[in-house]
Design an enzyme around this catalytic site. Sequence first.
Site, PDB file in Angstrom:
ATOM      1  CB  SER A 130      -7.838  -7.573  -1.383  1.00  0.00           C
ATOM      2  OG  SER A 130      -6.727  -7.542  -2.239  1.00  0.00           O
ATOM      3  CD  GLU A 132      -2.125  -9.275  -3.820  1.00  0.00           C
ATOM      4  OE1 GLU A 132      -1.403 -10.150  -3.333  1.00  0.00           O
ATOM      5  OE2 GLU A 132      -1.935  -8.808  -4.953  1.00  0.00           O
ATOM      6  CE1 TYR A 153      -4.174  -6.538   2.767  1.00  0.00           C
ATOM      7  CE2 TYR A 153      -4.126  -7.616   0.622  1.00  0.00           C
ATOM      8  CZ  TYR A 153      -4.637  -6.643   1.464  1.00  0.00           C
ATOM      9  OH  TYR A 153      -5.617  -5.793   1.012  1.00  0.00           O
TER      10      TYR A 153
HETATM   11  P1  NAP Z   1      -4.118   2.277   3.239  1.00  0.00           P
HETATM   12  O1  NAP Z   1      -3.919   3.567   2.506  1.00  0.00           O
HETATM   13  O2  NAP Z   1      -2.947   1.461   3.609  1.00  0.00           O
HETATM   14  O3  NAP Z   1      -4.944   2.629   4.581  1.00  0.00           O
HETATM   15  C1  NAP Z   1      -5.082   1.689   5.614  1.00  0.00           C
HETATM   16  C2  NAP Z   1      -5.843   2.343   6.755  1.00  0.00           C
HETATM   17  O4  NAP Z   1      -5.954   1.397   7.835  1.00  0.00           O
HETATM   18  C3  NAP Z   1      -5.134   3.574   7.348  1.00  0.00           C
HETATM   19  O5  NAP Z   1      -6.106   4.527   7.715  1.00  0.00           O
HETATM   20  C4  NAP Z   1      -4.471   3.008   8.591  1.00  0.00           C
HETATM   21  O6  NAP Z   1      -4.211   3.967   9.590  1.00  0.00           O
HETATM   22  C5  NAP Z   1      -5.546   2.027   9.039  1.00  0.00           C
HETATM   23  N1  NAP Z   1      -5.033   1.034   9.980  1.00  0.00           N
HETATM   24  C6  NAP Z   1      -3.951   0.221   9.848  1.00  0.00           C
HETATM   25  N2  NAP Z   1      -3.778  -0.533  10.940  1.00  0.00           N
HETATM   26  C7  NAP Z   1      -4.764  -0.193  11.808  1.00  0.00           C
HETATM   27  C8  NAP Z   1      -5.111  -0.593  13.117  1.00  0.00           C
HETATM   28  N3  NAP Z   1      -4.384  -1.504  13.779  1.00  0.00           N
HETATM   29  N4  NAP Z   1      -6.199  -0.042  13.714  1.00  0.00           N
HETATM   30  C9  NAP Z   1      -6.925   0.911  13.068  1.00  0.00           C
HETATM   31  N5  NAP Z   1      -6.644   1.349  11.809  1.00  0.00           N
HETATM   32  C10 NAP Z   1      -5.580   0.801  11.192  1.00  0.00           C
HETATM   33  O7  NAP Z   1      -5.114   1.327   2.437  1.00  0.00           O
HETATM   34  P2  NAP Z   1      -6.097   1.677   1.208  1.00  0.00           P
HETATM   35  O8  NAP Z   1      -5.333   1.541  -0.043  1.00  0.00           O
HETATM   36  O9  NAP Z   1      -6.843   2.906   1.511  1.00  0.00           O
HETATM   37  O10 NAP Z   1      -7.075   0.416   1.262  1.00  0.00           O
HETATM   38  C11 NAP Z   1      -8.247   0.426   2.074  1.00  0.00           C
HETATM   39  C12 NAP Z   1      -8.676  -0.997   2.349  1.00  0.00           C
HETATM   40  O11 NAP Z   1      -8.930  -1.677   1.131  1.00  0.00           O
HETATM   41  C13 NAP Z   1      -7.639  -1.858   3.080  1.00  0.00           C
HETATM   42  O12 NAP Z   1      -8.351  -2.761   3.892  1.00  0.00           O
HETATM   43  C14 NAP Z   1      -6.944  -2.619   1.951  1.00  0.00           C
HETATM   44  O13 NAP Z   1      -6.400  -3.809   2.448  1.00  0.00           O
HETATM   45  C15 NAP Z   1      -8.115  -2.837   1.021  1.00  0.00           C
HETATM   46  N6  NAP Z   1      -7.816  -2.943  -0.404  1.00  0.00           N
HETATM   47  C16 NAP Z   1      -7.060  -1.991  -1.030  1.00  0.00           C
HETATM   48  C17 NAP Z   1      -6.865  -2.060  -2.396  1.00  0.00           C
HETATM   49  C18 NAP Z   1      -6.071  -1.003  -3.122  1.00  0.00           C
HETATM   50  O14 NAP Z   1      -5.663  -1.267  -4.258  1.00  0.00           O
HETATM   51  N7  NAP Z   1      -5.868   0.170  -2.547  1.00  0.00           N
HETATM   52  C19 NAP Z   1      -7.451  -3.107  -3.137  1.00  0.00           C
HETATM   53  C20 NAP Z   1      -8.232  -4.042  -2.457  1.00  0.00           C
HETATM   54  C21 NAP Z   1      -8.429  -3.944  -1.102  1.00  0.00           C
HETATM   55  P3  NAP Z   1      -2.841   4.851   9.602  1.00  0.00           P
HETATM   56  O15 NAP Z   1      -3.080   5.967   8.616  1.00  0.00           O
HETATM   57  O16 NAP Z   1      -2.748   5.293  11.002  1.00  0.00           O
HETATM   58  O17 NAP Z   1      -1.737   3.934   9.159  1.00  0.00           O
HETATM   59  O1  F7E Z   2       2.641  -4.255  -5.744  1.00  0.00           O
HETATM   60  C1  F7E Z   2       5.523  -5.404  -7.670  1.00  0.00           C
HETATM   61  C2  F7E Z   2       5.057  -6.275  -6.531  1.00  0.00           C
HETATM   62  O2  F7E Z   2       2.640  -3.246  -3.467  1.00  0.00           O
HETATM   63  C3  F7E Z   2       2.204  -4.484  -7.047  1.00  0.00           C
HETATM   64  C4  F7E Z   2      -2.502  -3.311  -1.942  1.00  0.00           C
HETATM   65  O3  F7E Z   2      -3.297  -2.155  -1.999  1.00  0.00           O
HETATM   66  O4  F7E Z   2      -3.282  -4.052  -4.071  1.00  0.00           O
HETATM   67  C5  F7E Z   2      -2.119  -3.731  -3.350  1.00  0.00           C
HETATM   68  O5  F7E Z   2      -1.265  -4.843  -3.265  1.00  0.00           O
HETATM   69  C6  F7E Z   2       3.203  -5.359  -7.786  1.00  0.00           C
HETATM   70  C7  F7E Z   2       3.631  -6.605  -7.006  1.00  0.00           C
HETATM   71  O6  F7E Z   2       0.445  -3.721  -4.661  1.00  0.00           O
HETATM   72  C8  F7E Z   2       8.016  -3.162  -6.281  1.00  0.00           C
HETATM   73  O7  F7E Z   2       5.892  -7.414  -6.383  1.00  0.00           O
HETATM   74  C9  F7E Z   2       7.835  -4.460  -8.015  1.00  0.00           C
HETATM   75  O8  F7E Z   2       3.672  -7.714  -7.859  1.00  0.00           O
HETATM   76  O9  F7E Z   2       1.819  -1.873  -5.426  1.00  0.00           O
HETATM   77  P1  F7E Z   2       1.937  -3.180  -4.772  1.00  0.00           P
HETATM   78  P2  F7E Z   2      -0.150  -5.171  -4.388  1.00  0.00           P
HETATM   79  O10 F7E Z   2       0.820  -6.080  -3.765  1.00  0.00           O
HETATM   80  O11 F7E Z   2      -0.815  -5.620  -5.640  1.00  0.00           O
HETATM   81  C10 F7E Z   2      -4.065  -5.117  -3.528  1.00  0.00           C
HETATM   82  C11 F7E Z   2      -5.271  -5.327  -4.398  1.00  0.00           C
HETATM   83  C12 F7E Z   2      -4.369  -4.942  -2.097  1.00  0.00           C
HETATM   84  O12 F7E Z   2      -5.403  -5.404  -1.604  1.00  0.00           O
HETATM   85  C13 F7E Z   2      -3.274  -4.410  -1.242  1.00  0.00           C
HETATM   86  O13 F7E Z   2      -3.808  -3.879  -0.030  1.00  0.00           O
HETATM   87  O14 F7E Z   2       4.408  -4.598  -7.977  1.00  0.00           O
HETATM   88  N1  F7E Z   2       6.668  -4.536  -7.328  1.00  0.00           N
HETATM   89  N2  F7E Z   2       8.684  -3.635  -7.384  1.00  0.00           N
HETATM   90  C14 F7E Z   2       6.753  -3.745  -6.251  1.00  0.00           C
HETATM   91  N3  F7E Z   2       5.852  -3.467  -5.279  1.00  0.00           N
HETATM   92  C15 F7E Z   2       6.219  -2.581  -4.322  1.00  0.00           C
HETATM   93  N4  F7E Z   2       5.337  -2.261  -3.358  1.00  0.00           N
HETATM   94  N5  F7E Z   2       7.466  -1.998  -4.298  1.00  0.00           N
HETATM   95  C16 F7E Z   2       8.401  -2.262  -5.259  1.00  0.00           C
HETATM   96  O15 F7E Z   2       9.509  -1.738  -5.231  1.00  0.00           O
END
Ligand code: NAP
Ligand code: F7E
Length: 341
Positions: A130, A132, A153
């Site tokens: 990620s 992050e 995280y």
């Molecule tokens: P998401 O919608 O939060 O999905 C997370 C998945 O992980 C869900 O299927 C969840 O199952 C499963 N999970 C959580 N805890 C688990 C456990 N203990 N055992 C087995 N499965 C578990 O995340 P996403 O946005 O699709 O992201 C996919 C991956 O990419 C994650 O690893 C995330 O950290 C990473 N990532 C995301 C982003 C982004 O912007 N979306 C960017 C960079 C990296 P449930 O449905 O049962 O909760």
């Molecule tokens: O926050 C700000 C918050 O939770 C984005 C995950 O998929 O992307 C995701 O992580 C920004 C942050 O995403 C609210 O403080 C303001 O600065 O949508 P977010 P994230 O933290 O960037 C990365 C790449 C991953 O890997 C992660 O799995 O928005 N923000 N107000 C807020 N964020 C949330 N959630 N809620 C608020 O009310």
Amino acid sequence: MKTAFITGITGQDGSYLAEFLLDKGYTVHGLIRRSSTFNTDRIDHLYKDVHDPSARLHLHFGDLSVSGQLTDLLHTIRPDEIYHLGAQSHVRVSFDMPEYTGDITGLGTLRLLEAIRKTGITTRFYQASSSEMFGAAPPPQNQDTPFQPQSPYAAAKVYAHYVVKNYRDAYGLFVCNGILFNHESPRRGETFVTRKITRAATRIKLGLQQKLFLGNLDAKRDWGFAGDYVEAMWLMLQQDKPDDYVIALGETHSVKEFLEKVFQKLSLDYQKYVEIDARYFRPTDVNILLGDATKARDILGWKPKVGFEELVDMMVEADMELAKKEKTLHDAGYKRADNIR
Ligand code: NAP
Ligand code: F7E
């Protein structure tokens, strides 16, 4: 045809990836958690009854905390490709549940790598790293930018990232890290900021909600479309050699900009509806992310199809459709709980 195993198949990315691989003719196995309410909404449209001989999507109960079972599953399924997307993926929640996040998001990866090593299966492995992990590192960020994680995280993902590199070097496994910048869609979880905003704005437009409470509006993110990003995951596993790649659109926008844009599209003034609530601030936040995906473009030939403007339009349109359905239910007496967001 090939067989893939996806952890996190019920999540945003898992659902797009399952769709993508099934379209390519793969047989797809997914790990799902047992839950007291249904958690397969995002993949229900892909599922066929197991008695249907044409079914190519198979679901297995399990959890990333249980290594023996992961090993058994890999031994039985013997997938050609493993996409490890499962994680406690919410950054704010990782401050509330740091130990759990370390266990699932960090050690979960190690458990799968050990399962590959111990079963001796020949497979290719994708790790969902990620942006992050870059944390406080100045933009633009690419594969060579040193990590400065700013949350439990991010620290867990850094651990997983390095353990993947180590297993590649130490055991010669075909394992890749995809360092993906934020990617969104109409299937994004509703507590991530983009979806929280598009859900709230469309509900406000239809009179279903009065206020939207947010945290840090100044944070900047490089937001792309999840559907484009899962293609990059697949491309990484089709190369001759395993490697790590940054995947990003290469544009950065603040939360405030996203907010203004969404409300403007609905002819609403966000200032009338938005309030700042300290509970959404993080002890440490990431100020700015801006990805440089040159390597992925050059080597994988990856090119995103959906730009930032189109992403916002897509999310607003989809959530407006959802809000309209909700309004019908609301008018018939159904009420959605607005707590825990
Ligand atoms: P998401 O919608 O939060 O999905 C997370 C998945 O992980 C869900 O299927 C969840 O199952 C499963 N999970 C959580 N805890 C688990 C456990 N203990 N055992 C087995 N499965 C578990 O995340 P996403 O946005 O699709 O992201 C996919 C991956 O990419 C994650 O690893 C995330 O950290 C990473 N990532 C995301 C982003 C982004 O912007 N979306 C960017 C960079 C990296 P449930 O449905 O049962 O909760
Ligand atoms: O926050 C700000 C918050 O939770 C984005 C995950 O998929 O992307 C995701 O992580 C920004 C942050 O995403 C609210 O403080 C303001 O600065 O949508 P977010 P994230 O933290 O960037 C990365 C790449 C991953 O890997 C992660 O799995 O928005 N923000 N107000 C807020 N964020 C949330 N959630 N809620 C608020 O009310």
